[in-house]
Design a protein around this motif. Sequence first.
Motif, PDB file in Angstrom:
ATOM      1  N   LEU A   1      51.587  30.294  67.182  1.00  0.00           N
ATOM      2  CA  LEU A   1      52.979  30.455  67.607  1.00  0.00           C
ATOM      3  C   LEU A   1      53.794  31.170  66.537  1.00  0.00           C
ATOM      4  O   LEU A   1      54.624  32.034  66.842  1.00  0.00           O
ATOM      5  CB  LEU A   1      53.596  29.093  67.930  1.00  0.00           C
ATOM      6  N   ARG A   2      53.573  30.823  65.277  1.00  0.00           N
ATOM      7  CA  ARG A   2      54.295  31.479  64.180  1.00  0.00           C
ATOM      8  C   ARG A   2      53.908  32.955  64.103  1.00  0.00           C
ATOM      9  O   ARG A   2      54.747  33.822  63.901  1.00  0.00           O
ATOM     10  CB  ARG A   2      54.009  30.764  62.858  1.00  0.00           C
ATOM     11  N   LEU A   3      52.607  33.243  64.254  1.00  0.00           N
ATOM     12  CA  LEU A   3      52.164  34.639  64.257  1.00  0.00           C
ATOM     13  C   LEU A   3      52.844  35.419  65.370  1.00  0.00           C
ATOM     14  O   LEU A   3      53.281  36.557  65.160  1.00  0.00           O
ATOM     15  CB  LEU A   3      50.644  34.714  64.411  1.00  0.00           C
ATOM     16  N   ALA A   4      52.954  34.812  66.536  1.00  0.00           N
ATOM     17  CA  ALA A   4      53.626  35.475  67.657  1.00  0.00           C
ATOM     18  C   ALA A   4      55.096  35.721  67.336  1.00  0.00           C
ATOM     19  O   ALA A   4      55.654  36.763  67.699  1.00  0.00           O
ATOM     20  CB  ALA A   4      53.474  34.642  68.929  1.00  0.00           C
ATOM     21  N   GLU A   5      55.739  34.777  66.654  1.00  0.00           N
ATOM     22  CA  GLU A   5      57.134  34.966  66.245  1.00  0.00           C
ATOM     23  C   GLU A   5      57.265  36.144  65.285  1.00  0.00           C
ATOM     24  O   GLU A   5      58.191  36.955  65.413  1.00  0.00           O
ATOM     25  CB  GLU A   5      57.677  33.719  65.564  1.00  0.00           C
ATOM     26  N   PHE A   6      56.368  36.219  64.308  1.00  0.00           N
ATOM     27  CA  PHE A   6      56.414  37.342  63.378  1.00  0.00           C
ATOM     28  C   PHE A   6      56.149  38.652  64.105  1.00  0.00           C
ATOM     29  O   PHE A   6      56.833  39.651  63.866  1.00  0.00           O
ATOM     30  CB  PHE A   6      55.417  37.149  62.231  1.00  0.00           C
ATOM     31  N   ASP A   7      55.174  38.672  65.005  1.00  0.00           N
ATOM     32  CA  ASP A   7      54.880  39.898  65.750  1.00  0.00           C
ATOM     33  C   ASP A   7      56.096  40.364  66.546  1.00  0.00           C
ATOM     34  O   ASP A   7      56.439  41.546  66.549  1.00  0.00           O
ATOM     35  CB  ASP A   7      53.683  39.696  66.675  1.00  0.00           C
ATOM     36  N   LYS A   8      56.767  39.450  67.203  1.00  0.00           N
ATOM     37  CA  LYS A   8      57.973  39.798  67.973  1.00  0.00           C
ATOM     38  C   LYS A   8      59.067  40.297  67.041  1.00  0.00           C
ATOM     39  O   LYS A   8      59.735  41.298  67.330  1.00  0.00           O
ATOM     40  CB  LYS A   8      58.458  38.606  68.791  1.00  0.00           C
ATOM     41  N   PHE A   9      59.261  39.623  65.913  1.00  0.00           N
ATOM     42  CA  PHE A   9      60.261  40.039  64.945  1.00  0.00           C
ATOM     43  C   PHE A   9      59.952  41.451  64.444  1.00  0.00           C
ATOM     44  O   PHE A   9      60.831  42.307  64.370  1.00  0.00           O
ATOM     45  CB  PHE A   9      60.307  39.042  63.783  1.00  0.00           C
ATOM     46  N   PHE A  10      58.699  41.705  64.088  1.00  0.00           N
ATOM     47  CA  PHE A  10      58.316  43.031  63.615  1.00  0.00           C
ATOM     48  C   PHE A  10      58.582  44.095  64.678  1.00  0.00           C
ATOM     49  O   PHE A  10      59.091  45.167  64.377  1.00  0.00           O
ATOM     50  CB  PHE A  10      56.843  43.071  63.215  1.00  0.00           C
ATOM     51  N   THR A  11      58.242  43.791  65.923  1.00  0.00           N
ATOM     52  CA  THR A  11      58.438  44.740  67.010  1.00  0.00           C
ATOM     53  C   THR A  11      59.918  44.993  67.272  1.00  0.00           C
ATOM     54  O   THR A  11      60.343  46.137  67.432  1.00  0.00           O
ATOM     55  CB  THR A  11      57.765  44.221  68.300  1.00  0.00           C
ATOM     56  N   ASP A  12      60.701  43.934  67.303  1.00  0.00           N
ATOM     57  CA  ASP A  12      62.112  44.044  67.681  1.00  0.00           C
ATOM     58  C   ASP A  12      63.032  44.492  66.552  1.00  0.00           C
ATOM     59  O   ASP A  12      64.030  45.162  66.806  1.00  0.00           O
ATOM     60  CB  ASP A  12      62.632  42.696  68.207  1.00  0.00           C
ATOM     61  N   ALA A  13      62.738  44.115  65.327  1.00  0.00           N
ATOM     62  CA  ALA A  13      63.725  44.254  64.256  1.00  0.00           C
ATOM     63  C   ALA A  13      63.380  45.255  63.154  1.00  0.00           C
ATOM     64  O   ALA A  13      64.282  45.803  62.535  1.00  0.00           O
ATOM     65  CB  ALA A  13      63.966  42.881  63.614  1.00  0.00           C
ATOM     66  N   VAL A  14      62.103  45.487  62.911  1.00  0.00           N
ATOM     67  CA  VAL A  14      61.717  46.316  61.762  1.00  0.00           C
ATOM     68  C   VAL A  14      61.848  47.797  62.110  1.00  0.00           C
ATOM     69  O   VAL A  14      61.338  48.257  63.123  1.00  0.00           O
ATOM     70  CB  VAL A  14      60.284  45.981  61.299  1.00  0.00           C
TER      71      VAL A  14
END
Length: 118
Positions: free
Chosen positions: A26-39
């Motif tokens: 779940l944490r990995l999925a959160e980071f993946d979404k953050f990377f996709t949306d914000a970086v």
Amino acid sequence: MSDHHRTTDDAWAPEACTLPRAERPLRLAEFDKFFTDAVRGLDRLSAQHLRLQLDGSPQVEEAARNLTARESSCCSFFTFGLSRPDADSLALDVRVPAAHVHVLDALVERAVSARRRR
């Protein structure tokens, strides 16, 4: 999930991480979404230091603060610093000690992969 991601996932969560194993995907999925949306960009300033350029919205700032606070609580070897270089952008500095460079390598790999999918 590919073998490549399995290797990355293993590198992501070393024994020093206290996040329960069941919560790690779940944490990995959160980071993946953050990377996709914000970086918006990334710079590897040294083996132990990564700087992510982020969208400067208040929502991204809140998400970055929340995610990094939770990650710091279970993986104390991470040092995160959030700054605002100008009114429209944010920078997230991520540092690790030499013993955990492989974790930062895995984080970079996930960020790059997420940006490619965007």
